[in-house]
Every structure is written in C-alpha cells, then in structure tokens.
Design an enzyme around this catalytic site. Sequence first.
Site, mmCIF file in Angstrom:
data_model
loop_
_atom_site.group_PDB
_atom_site.id
_atom_site.type_symbol
_atom_site.label_atom_id
_atom_site.label_comp_id
_atom_site.label_asym_id
_atom_site.label_seq_id
_atom_site.Cartn_x
_atom_site.Cartn_y
_atom_site.Cartn_z
ATOM 1 N N GLU A 38 0.877 -1.158 0.000
ATOM 2 C CA GLU A 38 0.000 0.000 0.000
ATOM 3 C C GLU A 38 0.921 1.217 0.000
ATOM 4 O O GLU A 38 1.800 1.320 0.862
ATOM 5 C CB GLU A 38 -0.868 -0.025 1.264
ATOM 6 C CG GLU A 38 -1.923 1.046 1.236
ATOM 7 C CD GLU A 38 -2.787 1.063 2.498
ATOM 8 O OE1 GLU A 38 -2.678 0.135 3.317
ATOM 9 O OE2 GLU A 38 -3.562 2.022 2.639
ATOM 10 N N ARG A 78 5.637 -13.151 9.572
ATOM 11 C CA ARG A 78 6.295 -11.905 9.211
ATOM 12 C C ARG A 78 7.669 -11.829 9.873
ATOM 13 O O ARG A 78 7.952 -12.521 10.844
ATOM 14 C CB ARG A 78 5.433 -10.712 9.592
ATOM 15 C CG ARG A 78 5.214 -10.532 11.090
ATOM 16 C CD ARG A 78 4.098 -9.546 11.389
ATOM 17 N NE ARG A 78 4.435 -8.188 10.999
ATOM 18 C CZ ARG A 78 3.772 -7.500 10.070
ATOM 19 N NH1 ARG A 78 2.756 -8.023 9.429
ATOM 20 N NH2 ARG A 78 4.131 -6.269 9.770
ATOM 21 N N LYS A 113 4.508 0.886 9.432
ATOM 22 C CA LYS A 113 4.656 2.131 8.685
ATOM 23 C C LYS A 113 4.043 3.303 9.449
ATOM 24 O O LYS A 113 4.540 4.418 9.394
ATOM 25 C CB LYS A 113 3.981 1.998 7.314
ATOM 26 C CG LYS A 113 4.846 1.266 6.312
ATOM 27 C CD LYS A 113 4.203 1.234 4.941
ATOM 28 C CE LYS A 113 3.140 0.174 4.866
ATOM 29 N NZ LYS A 113 2.643 -0.064 3.501
HETATM 30 P P1 ATP Z 1 2.989 -2.281 8.073
HETATM 31 O O1 ATP Z 1 2.133 -3.085 9.014
HETATM 32 O O2 ATP Z 1 4.416 -2.238 8.441
HETATM 33 O O3 ATP Z 1 2.445 -0.938 7.807
HETATM 34 P P2 ATP Z 1 1.708 -3.505 5.917
HETATM 35 O O4 ATP Z 1 1.539 -4.954 5.992
HETATM 36 O O5 ATP Z 1 0.540 -2.660 6.232
HETATM 37 O O6 ATP Z 1 2.973 -3.078 6.733
HETATM 38 P P3 ATP Z 1 1.676 -3.426 3.083
HETATM 39 O O7 ATP Z 1 2.080 -2.313 2.209
HETATM 40 O O8 ATP Z 1 0.263 -3.790 3.152
HETATM 41 O O9 ATP Z 1 2.224 -3.058 4.518
HETATM 42 O O10 ATP Z 1 2.556 -4.707 2.833
HETATM 43 C C1 ATP Z 1 2.911 -5.212 1.565
HETATM 44 C C2 ATP Z 1 3.317 -6.641 1.711
HETATM 45 O O11 ATP Z 1 4.433 -6.780 2.586
HETATM 46 C C3 ATP Z 1 2.194 -7.479 2.297
HETATM 47 O O12 ATP Z 1 2.062 -8.650 1.528
HETATM 48 C C4 ATP Z 1 2.663 -7.782 3.695
HETATM 49 O O13 ATP Z 1 2.179 -9.017 4.140
HETATM 50 C C5 ATP Z 1 4.181 -7.773 3.545
HETATM 51 N N1 ATP Z 1 4.823 -7.434 4.818
HETATM 52 C C6 ATP Z 1 4.619 -6.317 5.549
HETATM 53 N N2 ATP Z 1 5.344 -6.360 6.690
HETATM 54 C C7 ATP Z 1 6.033 -7.535 6.669
HETATM 55 C C8 ATP Z 1 6.955 -8.161 7.566
HETATM 56 N N3 ATP Z 1 7.320 -7.584 8.716
HETATM 57 N N4 ATP Z 1 7.454 -9.375 7.220
HETATM 58 C C9 ATP Z 1 7.110 -9.945 6.058
HETATM 59 N N5 ATP Z 1 6.247 -9.418 5.175
HETATM 60 C C10 ATP Z 1 5.707 -8.220 5.465
HETATM 61 MG MG MG Z 2 -1.277 -3.070 5.164
#
Ligand code: ATP
Ligand code: MG
Length: 562
Positions: free
Chosen positions: A38, A267, A277
């Site tokens: 995102e 994760r 984020k």
């Molecule tokens: P955050 O919680 O840090 O804001 P998010 O999951 O909301 O991260 P996205 O932009 O939705 O961020 O994530 C894009 C991809 O990265 C998704 O498929 C998510 O599962 C993966 N991802 C995010 N954080 C991790 C992590 N700590 N380890 C592995 N994969 C991750």
């Molecule tokens: Mg997300």
Amino acid sequence: MSTEPESAAPKSDFIREIIAADLAVGKHPTTITRFPPEPNGYLHIGHAKAICLNFGIAGENAATGARCHLRFDDTNPEKEEVEYVESIKTDVKWLGFDWGDHLYFASDYFQFFHDCAVNLIEQGLAYVDRQSAEEIRANRGNLTTPGTPSPDRDTPVARNLDLFARMRAGEFKEGGCVLRAKIDLASSNMNLRDPVIYRILHAAHHNTGTAWCIYPMYDFAHPLEDALEHITHSLCTLEFENHRPIYDWFIEHCPVPSRPRQIEFARLNLSYTIMSKRKLLLLVQDGHVGGWDDPRLPTISGIRRRGYPAAAVGHFCKRGGITKVNGTTHVALLEFDVRDFLNQTAPRRMAVLDPVKVVLANWPAGSVENAEVANHPQDPAMGVRDVALGGEVWIERDDFMEDPPKKFYRLGPDRHVRLRGAYIIRCTGYEKDADGRITVIHAEVLPGTMGASTPEGVQCRAAIHWVDAASGRSAEVRLYDRLFTVEDPDAAEGGFVSVLNPDSLTTVTAVIEPSLADAEAGFSCQFERLGYFVADCVDHQPGTRPVFNRTVALRDSWSKKA
Ligand code: ATP
Ligand code: MG
C-alpha cells in the site's frame, strides 16, 4: 565466513513445496506471485522479506515463465502519495528485482470492483446498510453471541441496486451508508459477519482523481486484484490467516477469471526496532529522525543510506527461512551479515575519529614519502595505494596511553608501534594541557622500517591507523547506533518513543586520508580498525564537504553490554 552471500540458494520451505507440487500436477502452467504494497509509507526490512520471497520464487521458476507483479494496493485515497510509489519502486529495484512489464495499480480496477459489487447485489449477496458505523459494530455480536441483522439486510435486490447507484453517484455523505456482503451473522469467524465491502469517501485519489466517491475495502478488493492478474499463489503474512475464508468467499461468488490461493507465512520482526509504517511515519513527522531515509530507521531507504549492501539484506531475508511461526529475529544477525559481506568486499582506508597529533622529531624538514598501504589485508587482488607521509601524523587518542598496562601493545612512553603500511615509531615524550589532556605526542621514526620487518631487539607488536597531518582532510562522520534502547520497543510502558536511544547519533569531526574526501557519494569502505563507513548519499559533496556514515562497527558492542 560465507564466500558469496548473494548466491546463497534459498532453502526450500512449505510455500516453495506447494508451488513445486502445483507445477508438477499441472495445476497452473506457471507460477505468478505479487508484491502488493500500500503506498502509504516507505518500505521497511519486513517488506524486503516479502519482496525476496515473491520475486525470489518467480526467479527460481523462470524456466516455466514464472513472474512476480509489483502491484500498488492503492484503494484508500486518504493516506496514499505519489512520493511513496516512487520510493517503493526504487527500493524493489535496489534489492535486485525487476517486475518487467508487470506494474499494476489496484485503482485501475475500480470499475471491476464496482461491477463485482453490483453482481453480488444481483445475486442477493450484498446490501446497502444505512446503520451508522457504531451500530454496525455493536450489532456484529461477539464470539459467544451471533450478530443482529440490520433492518436493511433483507431489502429487495432492486432497491439495493438503486441505493448503491446513488452511493456511487455521490448522493450520500460519508458514513451515510455502506455496502455489505450478506454472508453469515452467526459465523465463528467475525470476518464473515456481513463485512463492509464499500464505503463512501469524498476524497480525491492520486490516480483516479474525483471519479469515485465510493472505495472498496481491503478484504473485498485484494482477492479480486489477485484473480484479475491471474496470481496463482497470493502470499501474505499470518495475521491474514483468518481472512482466508473471506478471501475464498469473494473468489467463489464474484465473476473472476482465475482462482488464486492465499498462503500465509510468519512476518519478519526485528529486535531493537519497530516496523509498522504508521509508527515509522510518526517518528518522521515528529522529528525524532531526519526523514524516511534516516540511517537509523529499518526502512529500505534508511539502510541503503546507512551503507548496508543490498546483497547482505537479501541474504539476511533468505537465511531466516519461511515458516508459520511468528518470532523475533535479533538485529545482531542482520548486522553480522552486513559485516560479513563488507569484510569481503570493502576496501580499507584510514581515518582517525578522535585525533591526537604525533610529531616525528627526526623527520627531515619538508620531506614527504609515500607509504604503500594494502587496500585489503586478505585480498591482494585489491592492490595497494600510495598514502603521503610527512613529519606530523594524527593517530587515535586511545591508541596512546601514558601508563599502559602490560597487554597494551600500542603507543606509550618509550614504546614502539607501527604506522600501518609505513614506519615503526618510538614515543619519546608527550605534552598535556591544564586539564591533563594529551595535546601532542613526540616520537621518532626508526629509519629503514617502512616495508621491512621489525629490526632485532625492537619490541613492536601492533600496527595502528594514522592520517598524515599535512595532506589529511577533515570530514563529518556520523556514528549511528541502535535507535531504541530495548529489545521490544513496542512493549515499552511509555510507548516506543519513550525508549528512543539518546545516543543513536553522534557526529564527530574526523581526519581522513585525502582520497576519501574525493570519493563519490555511496563509496563504501572499512576505516581500518574502526568499522565500515559509507559516503553519505545525501550530504556528501566530493572534494568540498566529505560526510561519512558508520554502517556498522567492526564488533558488536551490544553483545558485550548484554
Ligand atoms: P505495516 O504493518 O508495516 O504498515 P503492511 O503490511 O501494512 O505493513 P503493506 O504495504 O500492506 O504493509 O505490505 C505489503 C506486503 O508486505 C504485504 O504482503 C505484507 O504481508 C508484507 N509485509 C509487511 N510487513 C512484513 C513483515 N514484517 N514481514 C514480512 N512481510 C511483510
Ligand atoms: Mg497493510
């Protein structure tokens, strides 16, 4: 010590096994994965793990035509910015991956999401609910009580189609109504209790402008995006496990062209850091760090600026493997990989961070010699360089002791030490100021010892780094340390801001070999005996304003403290 970190083949894991089995039985002609960020912030090292997994699998199956899409999941108009889109592309490329022609924006599918929603209404599987958000929440029930049906749940199809059309036409205000899927209010999985799939937001979107005032929810949009792109395996983190039934429900009931399969993995969590984020944004906005690319942040742009090599980051992401068990990886493992990689690849240079001057009494006035200093002690192929040496040099303040203990092999009164790549010197005296601080050290060179072994009868057991006082340059050097003082900042009683490390950045004025002042931004090397440093890619100006960042110290000082 590993030799080529970047070529380390990933271990197999349960996801790669599923993919291999699917290919073997011909379930799909090839494998298509996606990385779907995102664009609401900069990517962090957790995302690097997901990038390495998705793009890695595509690369490993390239012979079957496998590929990985980069898809911006930009369905929420409120938090997304073009700046983030650009930074994400830069980061994925920096990690060494290429999406080729497969760059997508979920916002390009808004019409398709809308048509799927209309289709659900026509099937009697979605309805416009005029309850407020609070009422909907209250009526969802809980684990022991089923939800209470909305008064709108059994509205006829034609009326729902009309209301949804009016939602889309902008007739209602935000929160006035939502579209919900009609699934099961008694389900033990709360995600199936008539989830909201569309809401009204009178907000401009970075891609579609004001074309839409209704926006789809993540759980509805994501499976449709995957299906539309013919994704075969939709890999996501474990917190989506109990969203899988809803993912499958939408695939089942919407007119989609393919049937992707969602698989969850654990994760990446790192000690001494935070990775959401939203929280990183707070550190940036409140000025606790200098920006998204602050070298203390676990963002990809931060660790790049810090000087972490992409190959070391990739190696770290692979080495942990892919599992179903959430845990926390110690940040020291990441630092180990960075050090290991740089130890092999980084040329050596000399810089003095806390300089004290040594005056060589028997040096012929005005004469300059060239010392041939090795660029890498274990790798002769990296050659040698000439470093000018005159009658005065800077050495590290702590390489001299007035009253050294027996095991101290560096400089002290009447003791010998070798200047790396040059002469052995003997300390003949020193001066102090009123505070007892050493102001200058007097020494003499032992003639004939440059490029030669230690003469008989001389005790010299160490070589120290030095910088020639006449030709050396000064530089701003930023010494970075961990951003937080505790392993789990999220668990801190006062919140993660309360456990920020006040010493996470120390800036010193150092003296450096002249060539370093002219290095290009991004030049990475070892400052001998001190650590790995990189010319800062933002502030370093070759020739005029040298600025270096400490990537990592030579040893892990925290393991000693702990
Ligand atoms: P955050 O919680 O840090 O804001 P998010 O999951 O909301 O991260 P996205 O932009 O939705 O961020 O994530 C894009 C991809 O990265 C998704 O498929 C998510 O599962 C993966 N991802 C995010 N954080 C991790 C992590 N700590 N380890 C592995 N994969 C991750
Ligand atoms: Mg997300």
